[in-house]
Scaffold this motif. Sequence first.
Motif, mmCIF file in Angstrom:
data_model
loop_
_atom_site.group_PDB
_atom_site.id
_atom_site.type_symbol
_atom_site.label_atom_id
_atom_site.label_comp_id
_atom_site.label_asym_id
_atom_site.label_seq_id
_atom_site.Cartn_x
_atom_site.Cartn_y
_atom_site.Cartn_z
ATOM 1 N N ASN A 262 105.164 -24.638 25.245
ATOM 2 C CA ASN A 262 103.989 -23.824 25.536
ATOM 3 C C ASN A 262 102.803 -24.639 26.054
ATOM 4 O OD1 ASN A 262 103.686 -25.106 23.078
ATOM 5 N ND2 ASN A 262 102.453 -23.489 22.167
ATOM 6 N N VAL A 263 102.981 -25.940 26.229
ATOM 7 C CA VAL A 263 101.914 -26.799 26.749
ATOM 8 C C VAL A 263 102.192 -27.104 28.217
ATOM 9 C CG1 VAL A 263 100.753 -29.036 26.549
ATOM 10 C CG2 VAL A 263 101.473 -27.815 24.484
ATOM 11 N N SER A 264 101.205 -26.839 29.084
ATOM 12 C CA SER A 264 101.339 -27.119 30.510
ATOM 13 C C SER A 264 101.098 -28.600 30.774
ATOM 14 C CB SER A 264 100.334 -26.278 31.306
ATOM 15 O OG SER A 264 100.195 -26.755 32.623
ATOM 16 N N LEU B 142 98.183 -27.478 21.316
ATOM 17 C CA LEU B 142 99.466 -27.150 20.698
ATOM 18 C C LEU B 142 99.633 -25.644 20.521
ATOM 19 C CD1 LEU B 142 99.745 -29.937 17.976
ATOM 20 C CD2 LEU B 142 101.172 -29.680 20.003
ATOM 21 N N ASP B 143 98.513 -24.943 20.406
ATOM 22 C CA ASP B 143 98.547 -23.494 20.246
ATOM 23 C C ASP B 143 98.795 -22.769 21.568
ATOM 24 O OD1 ASP B 143 98.391 -21.355 18.430
ATOM 25 O OD2 ASP B 143 96.348 -20.898 19.068
ATOM 26 N N GLY B 144 98.852 -23.551 22.675
ATOM 27 C CA GLY B 144 99.113 -22.946 23.975
ATOM 28 C C GLY B 144 97.873 -22.497 24.710
ATOM 29 N N GLN B 145 96.678 -22.890 24.243
ATOM 30 C CA GLN B 145 95.455 -22.524 24.951
ATOM 31 C C GLN B 145 95.383 -23.274 26.277
ATOM 32 O OE1 GLN B 145 93.778 -20.129 23.958
ATOM 33 N NE2 GLN B 145 93.939 -19.976 21.733
ATOM 34 N N PRO B 146 94.735 -22.695 27.316
ATOM 35 C CA PRO B 146 94.641 -23.382 28.615
ATOM 36 C C PRO B 146 93.911 -24.712 28.484
ATOM 37 C CG PRO B 146 93.225 -21.446 28.547
ATOM 38 C CD PRO B 146 94.088 -21.374 27.339
ATOM 39 N N ALA B 147 94.505 -25.753 29.076
ATOM 40 C CA ALA B 147 94.031 -27.119 28.837
ATOM 41 C C ALA B 147 92.639 -27.380 29.399
ATOM 42 C CB ALA B 147 95.030 -28.123 29.424
ATOM 43 N N VAL B 148 92.332 -26.848 30.590
ATOM 44 C CA VAL B 148 91.048 -27.160 31.223
ATOM 45 C C VAL B 148 89.876 -26.571 30.437
ATOM 46 C CG1 VAL B 148 89.651 -26.910 33.309
ATOM 47 C CG2 VAL B 148 92.078 -27.462 33.489
ATOM 48 N N PRO B 149 89.903 -25.273 30.061
ATOM 49 C CA PRO B 149 88.807 -24.774 29.218
ATOM 50 C C PRO B 149 88.687 -25.526 27.895
ATOM 51 C CG PRO B 149 90.014 -22.940 30.157
ATOM 52 C CD PRO B 149 90.793 -24.178 30.486
ATOM 53 N N VAL B 150 89.821 -25.883 27.307
ATOM 54 C CA VAL B 150 89.776 -26.650 26.052
ATOM 55 C C VAL B 150 89.097 -27.994 26.283
ATOM 56 C CG1 VAL B 150 91.206 -27.888 24.363
ATOM 57 C CG2 VAL B 150 91.759 -25.535 24.976
ATOM 58 N N ALA B 151 89.440 -28.673 27.383
ATOM 59 C CA ALA B 151 88.839 -29.972 27.682
ATOM 60 C C ALA B 151 87.349 -29.849 27.976
ATOM 61 C CB ALA B 151 89.551 -30.614 28.877
ATOM 62 N N LEU B 152 86.938 -28.799 28.695
ATOM 63 C CA LEU B 152 85.525 -28.608 29.021
ATOM 64 C C LEU B 152 84.718 -28.288 27.760
ATOM 65 C CD1 LEU B 152 85.738 -26.621 32.373
ATOM 66 C CD2 LEU B 152 85.023 -28.985 32.060
ATOM 67 N N VAL B 153 85.228 -27.399 26.923
ATOM 68 C CA VAL B 153 84.509 -27.055 25.701
ATOM 69 C C VAL B 153 84.455 -28.256 24.757
ATOM 70 C CG1 VAL B 153 84.612 -25.637 23.599
ATOM 71 C CG2 VAL B 153 84.985 -24.588 25.830
ATOM 72 N N VAL C 158 79.333 -22.757 25.243
ATOM 73 C CA VAL C 158 80.278 -23.669 24.583
ATOM 74 C C VAL C 158 80.691 -23.118 23.220
ATOM 75 C CG1 VAL C 158 80.489 -25.952 23.514
ATOM 76 C CG2 VAL C 158 79.536 -25.738 25.805
ATOM 77 N N VAL C 159 79.722 -22.593 22.456
ATOM 78 C CA VAL C 159 80.045 -22.020 21.141
ATOM 79 C C VAL C 159 80.969 -20.809 21.299
ATOM 80 C CG1 VAL C 159 79.089 -20.844 19.125
ATOM 81 C CG2 VAL C 159 77.959 -22.875 20.040
ATOM 82 N N ILE C 160 80.679 -19.950 22.293
ATOM 83 C CA ILE C 160 81.553 -18.798 22.546
ATOM 84 C C ILE C 160 82.956 -19.267 22.931
ATOM 85 C CG2 ILE C 160 81.949 -16.832 24.091
ATOM 86 C CD1 ILE C 160 78.901 -16.521 24.263
ATOM 87 N N GLY C 161 83.029 -20.289 23.798
ATOM 88 C CA GLY C 161 84.332 -20.848 24.169
ATOM 89 C C GLY C 161 85.062 -21.433 22.987
ATOM 90 N N LEU C 162 84.316 -22.095 22.084
ATOM 91 C CA LEU C 162 84.925 -22.685 20.887
ATOM 92 C C LEU C 162 85.559 -21.597 20.020
ATOM 93 C CD1 LEU C 162 85.265 -25.298 19.162
ATOM 94 C CD2 LEU C 162 83.116 -24.678 18.044
ATOM 95 N N ILE C 163 84.841 -20.483 19.860
ATOM 96 C CA ILE C 163 85.368 -19.375 19.057
ATOM 97 C C ILE C 163 86.595 -18.753 19.726
ATOM 98 C CG2 ILE C 163 84.842 -17.077 18.151
ATOM 99 C CD1 ILE C 163 81.904 -18.025 17.904
ATOM 100 N N ALA C 164 86.501 -18.562 21.050
ATOM 101 C CA ALA C 164 87.599 -17.914 21.771
ATOM 102 C C ALA C 164 88.855 -18.777 21.807
ATOM 103 C CB ALA C 164 87.158 -17.576 23.191
ATOM 104 N N LEU C 165 88.678 -20.095 21.863
ATOM 105 C CA LEU C 165 89.814 -21.001 22.005
ATOM 106 C C LEU C 165 90.273 -21.598 20.681
ATOM 107 C CD1 LEU C 165 88.566 -22.930 25.174
ATOM 108 C CD2 LEU C 165 90.400 -21.238 25.110
ATOM 109 N N TRP C 166 89.620 -21.221 19.596
ATOM 110 C CA TRP C 166 89.955 -21.824 18.303
ATOM 111 C C TRP C 166 91.430 -21.588 17.977
ATOM 112 C CZ3 TRP C 166 87.242 -25.330 15.844
ATOM 113 C CH2 TRP C 166 87.642 -25.706 14.561
ATOM 114 N N PRO C 167 92.168 -22.629 17.599
ATOM 115 C CA PRO C 167 93.618 -22.484 17.387
ATOM 116 C C PRO C 167 93.937 -21.623 16.182
ATOM 117 C CG PRO C 167 92.860 -24.670 16.719
ATOM 118 C CD PRO C 167 91.706 -24.014 17.406
ATOM 119 N N SER C 168 95.073 -20.959 16.250
ATOM 120 C CA SER C 168 95.550 -20.161 15.119
ATOM 121 C C SER C 168 96.143 -21.081 14.059
ATOM 122 C CB SER C 168 96.604 -19.157 15.590
ATOM 123 O OG SER C 168 97.733 -19.837 16.115
#
Length: 431
Positions: free
Chosen positions: A278-280, A203-214, A34-44
């Motif tokens: 950019n949001v699905s 809003l940054d365009g990150q994939p919604a499902v990984p964002v929701a899971l993390v 989860v922490v790795i996902g948080l870092i990878a998906l952190w918005p710009s």
Amino acid sequence: MSHGHGHGHTGPIPVGPVAARVVVGLLTAIGVVVVIGLIALWPSRHSIEIPLPFQTSGGGAVVTEAGTVASSDFGPCGSPSVGRSFTGDPVPPPNNSYECQRSVVDIESGPNEGTRTLLEIGPGPGQPDLAAGDHIRLVRQTDASGATVYSFEDYARGWSLLAIVLVFVIVIVVVARWRGLRALLGLLVAFAVLVGFMLPALLDGQPAVPVALVGGALILYAVLYLAHGVSLRTSSALLGTLASMLLAAVLSWAAIELTNLTGLSEEQNTNVQTYIGNVSITGLLLAGFIIGSLGVLNDVTITQASSAFELAQLDPGASRRSVFSAAMRVGRDHIASTVYTLVLAYAGGALPLLLLFSVAGRSITDVLTGDAVAIEILRSAVGGIALALSVPLTTAIAVALARPPRAGASPGGAPSPIRPPRSGGGRHARR
């Protein structure tokens, strides 16, 4: 008499070391992911242009000011003072004016504080019915000539909402005491995760499902451990909830793919697709399914974990199978009550939509299979499936932690089952 020391203690129940290590190890590994996902998906930090419906006429963000209605009546409209700030009385309308509701509003904040403005609102559905003394919010913007103009935004609800929230906090803390306070702190963490991570990442365009899971996992770690304390009981509920959330994500994806839901029947989703490209929308729908299932899953899993631990402590001689069966009897009742609660909650949210469809003359099949109603049906079905499967899963994890292997054999060698109490007085009741 050498066996007498084995059943009279009131201390903590011994825990199977292997099961404890497995659960703690799994939760630690999931936490690292989860922490790795948080870092990878952190918005710009790049800025996002304000969508057109939310802009002022000058292209900026909407700014609101406080106002109180000084007077309101129905009469000739078309005054040049509409939306302008002034002192004294507004300029009278021309003779050939139309009829509407006229409201003089005292401006109570912003650069024109202490002056007044005039609102003219024509009759029609959805229009506010202002009365003297109403506290409202005014949109302040600049017109083409550079002059400041005001318009009605909404009723002011700040103090009334704050009062209701304070009553809610006081009641929770008084009844649940420190545990209730910790639960409220968990709620604040959940809100911070939603506003500080999930929405900016989407809003940054990150994939919604990984964002929701993390984001969901972060919320669960914080809420469960804050509200119920750090213990193996809470850990079993957390692991069961995380597994159920992942299951809900898979079920949601399969359901949306199978039924070709678009989500475009909802006006908010259409606005998102139009102005935030950019949001699905499908991903957003999936994320909504996942986050929406967390509350009810958390409720069920913590209840099952507590039931398993309490039953194991109640009868130290009971086997794992007996504790599992007894806890499942509690769980089945919980499923039965929670499933229709879940369905009715979603039906209540869709009530205005169902009301419109009921007078549209469409067949019930068309109504139920239409995108708008199908979303609520699938949301209920996915939540119900994940809820039902979370009960045996969490119960099995909790029993493995609450009852170590071979600890439940009775002196005669047979397991001591936990049975529901009989009513009616034993042998005499069976005659």
